[in-house]
Design an enzyme around this catalytic site. Structure first.
Site, PDB file in Angstrom:
ATOM      1  N   GLU A 339       0.793  -1.275  -0.042  1.00  0.00           N
ATOM      2  CA  GLU A 339       0.180  -0.035   0.094  1.00  0.00           C
ATOM      3  C   GLU A 339       0.798   1.209  -0.021  1.00  0.00           C
ATOM      4  O   GLU A 339       1.143   1.669  -0.915  1.00  0.00           O
ATOM      5  CB  GLU A 339      -1.015  -0.141   1.257  1.00  0.00           C
ATOM      6  CG  GLU A 339      -1.964  -1.057   1.079  1.00  0.00           C
ATOM      7  CD  GLU A 339      -3.209  -0.614   1.716  1.00  0.00           C
ATOM      8  OE1 GLU A 339      -3.837   0.251   1.538  1.00  0.00           O
ATOM      9  OE2 GLU A 339      -3.826  -1.676   2.381  1.00  0.00           O
ATOM     10  N   GLU A 599      -1.789  -1.187  13.401  1.00  0.00           N
ATOM     11  CA  GLU A 599      -3.096  -0.686  12.794  1.00  0.00           C
ATOM     12  C   GLU A 599      -4.197  -1.288  13.612  1.00  0.00           C
ATOM     13  O   GLU A 599      -5.189  -0.765  13.526  1.00  0.00           O
ATOM     14  CB  GLU A 599      -2.896  -1.455  11.211  1.00  0.00           C
ATOM     15  CG  GLU A 599      -4.109  -1.222  10.307  1.00  0.00           C
ATOM     16  CD  GLU A 599      -3.897  -1.689   9.026  1.00  0.00           C
ATOM     17  OE1 GLU A 599      -3.036  -2.820   9.053  1.00  0.00           O
ATOM     18  OE2 GLU A 599      -4.676  -1.580   8.072  1.00  0.00           O
TER      19      GLU A 599
HETATM   20  C1  BGC Z   1      -5.202   1.349   4.892  1.00  0.00           C
HETATM   21  C2  BGC Z   1      -5.953   2.268   5.846  1.00  0.00           C
HETATM   22  C3  BGC Z   1      -7.019   2.890   5.218  1.00  0.00           C
HETATM   23  C4  BGC Z   1      -8.103   1.805   4.757  1.00  0.00           C
HETATM   24  C5  BGC Z   1      -9.227   2.324   4.198  1.00  0.00           C
HETATM   25  C6  BGC Z   1      -6.334   0.287   4.643  1.00  0.00           C
HETATM   26  O1  BGC Z   1      -5.723  -0.714   3.420  1.00  0.00           O
HETATM   27  O2  BGC Z   1      -4.311   0.852   5.216  1.00  0.00           O
HETATM   28  O3  BGC Z   1      -5.229   2.840   6.648  1.00  0.00           O
HETATM   29  O4  BGC Z   1      -7.403   3.798   5.721  1.00  0.00           O
HETATM   30  O5  BGC Z   1      -7.357   0.699   4.004  1.00  0.00           O
HETATM   31  O6  BGC Z   1      -9.952   1.353   3.913  1.00  0.00           O
END
Ligand code: BGC
Length: 717
Positions: A339, A599
């Site tokens: 990401e 996270e």
């Molecule tokens: C990200 C997040 C993001 C989210 C929203 C994720 O894959 O890492 O931080 O805000 O997706 O869907």
């Protein structure tokens, strides 16, 4: 000047191969000054006579290249000789890569590799010699055989480059703009903490800190021998190297050695890691030969916090590392898996904390420029900036960053011009909500992220139990109120938005008379939607108590949770949540050995098992946003919207005996600001306060109007 040059290009035979361009030239006279203007489609490293030019790593950074492509300016006066060799190696970087989840053809379909440059040499006799990128340059496939944002790189130190001619292209130069953001630089050099042989027999080096950057190593080898390195954030519950949470991102370094002793570090890639595994290594492993180099945008630290709790201090440190790791030209969600994107909710929930911690003014102004560039004509704002997705979500609480971030930045730095520049995009966003919602004064329907990753999510879902229409409508009201505040600050008419806001609040109260979840309570309090804020805060406190004094909130509720409790006089409970050590809590991760912010509340469980590999970053700054409550409520430092940028402050500390003491400093543009309190053995509390400007200070129930200076107060408990 750079626009007088042309983009030149050399096409490598393999995808993700990296061209090296070169130009030799002779000086035509004694030089007074020499400036190189340069940028690339990809990330570049330029060298003059073998020496790297400038300290900008991964230049030119990541922008909406089609509309805003930064070029850099370097003073190379002291590096020029009579005969010169200018070389530039370009890797795809953020310009072109695959495997973006959701995959945007714009990124995967671009072709990286071209470079444009202009070296302007002013001679002492007043004449100018100019070296542009043109057909006289040569190029070949560089020693960097492969470079991919997620996968890492292959570098062949034995390779002899064979140079051929370049193609002069007619690529547009319209989007070229001077460097706007902070440059990315190398910062700390971290030595290994330990060398581990895992139960599986893997050779692993632990740097003791999760971070973003790359590893430098010194190796003695025979030509053709290889060093192969993998990266990881954690070891699994058995103590083995764990890479599953990187998903498709291979994050490897493969280095083909030349003969003898050599030092290498990546120059066109970055990695998020704490551990490295030596998959191949031709030499004896000696920790002294390895150094992790921390890389991030050149933001200056301004916030300093210390308390009487060592766990909390470690948490503070984790917040700072989380920020450094994810402020890499854009604010990213995480630096390791496939990401590394500019997710907008992550950013807006953290921007306040971020701007106390570091001077982020220039960093965010550049990113907001990209947000404006990405906004569609109908006002839609993508959920990642620059946009990296082919799909789009409605993005309440995500795309609302377009109104929240500029206002917050204004409060922190007081730059009216920035606010004026952003205002049209803020208004356009409101129009987008109006045109896309099913209800006139509510934002309902659509495909929303909700309270992302909240603990009250139904089994198998990442979306918390809070009603997504509730969240979207609450953010609709909040975004409109950010527009009102901005118009007011700029002295413009805000009556239309004031009426709109009133209608939204009325509709909200009618549609959502009761609140179910912690996050619903939090938003109703924080966005002033509840009719009775104190009562709602009391109800929130009850919910938290009922849940065993623990939170259930996700990305949307967490950043505001403690503030919402404090608003109703529940600061004591807010401290209980902050200082809680059992799962779920901020300090749980610290007790589990975290060195950055996770996270997930349960990224790793007590037994060391992990939540899931599908979405489990250990370096996501979002939940670190709670540190803004420490600045604003514990230390009591508050900006004043009529005097933004610390032209005037309110200081209203809220001590708590469990913490013993708290010392918070912010280096403001007007000078240092400090709020310190400590419990004394005689039962009194001592406060030391330094303000760089006029201040309203509240100690207990007493108010003091103070001017710039140092103050000491005492209060009884
Ligand atoms: C990200 C997040 C993001 C989210 C929203 C994720 O894959 O890492 O931080 O805000 O997706 O869907």
């Amino acid at each position: 000047m750079i626009k007088q040059a042309n983009w030149i290009e050399y096409k490598c035979t393999e995808d993700y191969g990296c061209p090296e361009y070169k130009k030799t030239f002779t000086l035509s006279g004694n030089i007074k000054k020499a400036i190189l203007y340069i940028t690339a489609r990809g990330v570049y490293e330029a060298k003059l006579n073998g020496k790297r030019i400038g300290g900008f790593v991964l230049a030119p950074g990541w922008t909406v290249y089609e509309k805003r492509h930064q070029y850099q300016e370097y003073d190379v006066t002291s590096d020029l000789k009579a005969e010169n060799d200018l070389s530039v190696t370009v890797a795809p970087g953020w310009y072109q890569w695959e495997n973006v989840p959701g995959r945007d053809e714009r990124i995967a379909g671009r072709r990286a590799g071209a470079v444009i440059a202009s070296l302007v040499i002013t001679c002492e006799n007043g004449e100018t010699q100019i070296v542009h990128t043109d057909e006289t340059w040569l190029a070949g496939e560089s020693k960097l055989l492969y470079s991919h944002l997620y996968n890492g790189e292959i570098f062949d130190a034995t390779k002899e480059i064979s140079y051929g001619s370049v193609e002069v292209t007619n690529y547009s130069k319209d989007a070229l703009i001077p460097q706007e953001g902070e440059i990315i630089c190398e910062h700390e050099r971290v030595k290994p903490l330990s060398y581990i042989i895992t139960p599986k027999g893997e050779r692993v080096i632990d740097f003791g800190q999760n971070m973003t950057g790359y590893v430098e190593f010194e190796v003695t080898a025979k030509a053709g021998e290889r060093v192969k390195i993998s990266h990881a954030e954690i070891l699994d519950s058995d103590g083995n190297f764990y890479t599953k949470n990187y998903r498709s991102a291979k994050a490897n370094i493969e280095y083909i050695c030349r003969d003898g002793t050599q030092i290498y570090k990546p120059t066109h890639n970055f990695y998020g890691f704490r551990y490295i595994r030596l998959d191949e290594y031709p030499d004896d492993v000696n920790c002294d030969d390895f150094t992790a180099i921390v890389v991030h945008s050149n933001i200056k630290r301004t916030g300093f916090l210390h308390s009487g709790s060592e766990l909390l201090n470690k948490f503070f440190s984790n917040v700072f590392w989380g920020q450094k790791s994810n402020f890499l030209d854009i604010p990213t969600d995480c630096p390791q898996r496939d990401e590394r994107l500019g997710w907008t909710a992550d950013t807006h929930v953290f921007i306040k904390a971020a701007s106390y911690n570091y001077n982020t003014d220039k960093f965010f102004q550049k990113w907001l420029g990209d947000m404006v560039a990405e906004q569609l004509e109908n006002g839609f704002v993508p959920v990642t900036i620059p946009s990296a997705f082919a799909f789009s979500k409605d993005g309440a609480a995500w795309s609302d960053a377009v109104t929240i971030c500029p206002w917050q930045l204004y409060l922190a730095y007081g730059d009216k011009e920035m606010l004026r520049r952003q205002l049209p995009s803020m208004k356009k966003w409101i129009s987008f909500i109006q045109s896309s919602s099913k209800d006139k004064y509510l934002w309902t329907g659509g495909n929303q992220f909700g309270d992302w990753l909240a603990l009250d999510a139904p089994e198998g879902s990442r979306i918390g139990a809070s009603n997504t229409d509730f969240i979207a409508s609450a953010f609709y009201a909040h975004s409109v109120s950010r527009v009102i505040e901005s118009l007011r600050a700029l002295g413009e008419d805000f009556s239309y938005y004031e009426d709109l806001h009133k209608n939204i609040v009325d509709a909200f109260r009618t549609r959502f008379p009761v609140y179910q979840t912690q996050t619903e309570h939090v938003l109703a309090i924080e966005f002033n939607l509840a009719e009775d804020i104190t009562k709602t805060s009391d109800a929130l406190a009850q919910l938290v108590h009922k849940n065993g004094n623990s939170l259930t909130t996700g990305f949307v509720g967490t950043p505001y949770l403690l503030h919402a409790l404090s608003k109703g006089g529940h600061t004591n409970l807010a401290y209980t949540l902050l200082l809680r050590e059992e799962y779920p809590s901020w300090l749980f991760s610290v007790k589990m050995g975290a060195t950055t912010i996770w996270e997930h509340w349960d990224g790793m469980r007590e037994d060391g098992s992990v939540w899931s590999s599908t979405m489990n970053s250990f370096n996501h700054y979002a939940y670190g946003a709670v540190i803004d409550w420490v600045y604003e409520v514990s230390a009591g430092i508050q900006t004043v919207k009529e005097y933004p940028g610390f032209e005037k402050v309110i200081i209203s500390p809220h001590p708590d005996k469990r913490l013993g003491h708290l010392d918070v400093k912010i280096d403001t543009k007007n000078g240092p600001l400090r709020s310190f309190w400590q419990y004394n053995s005689d039962g009194s509390i001592r406060y030391e306060i330094t303000v760089p400007c006029d201040a309203e200070i509240t100690i207990g129930t007493k108010n003091y109007s103070c001017s710039k200076g140092d103050y000491i107060f005492y209060s009884q408990i």
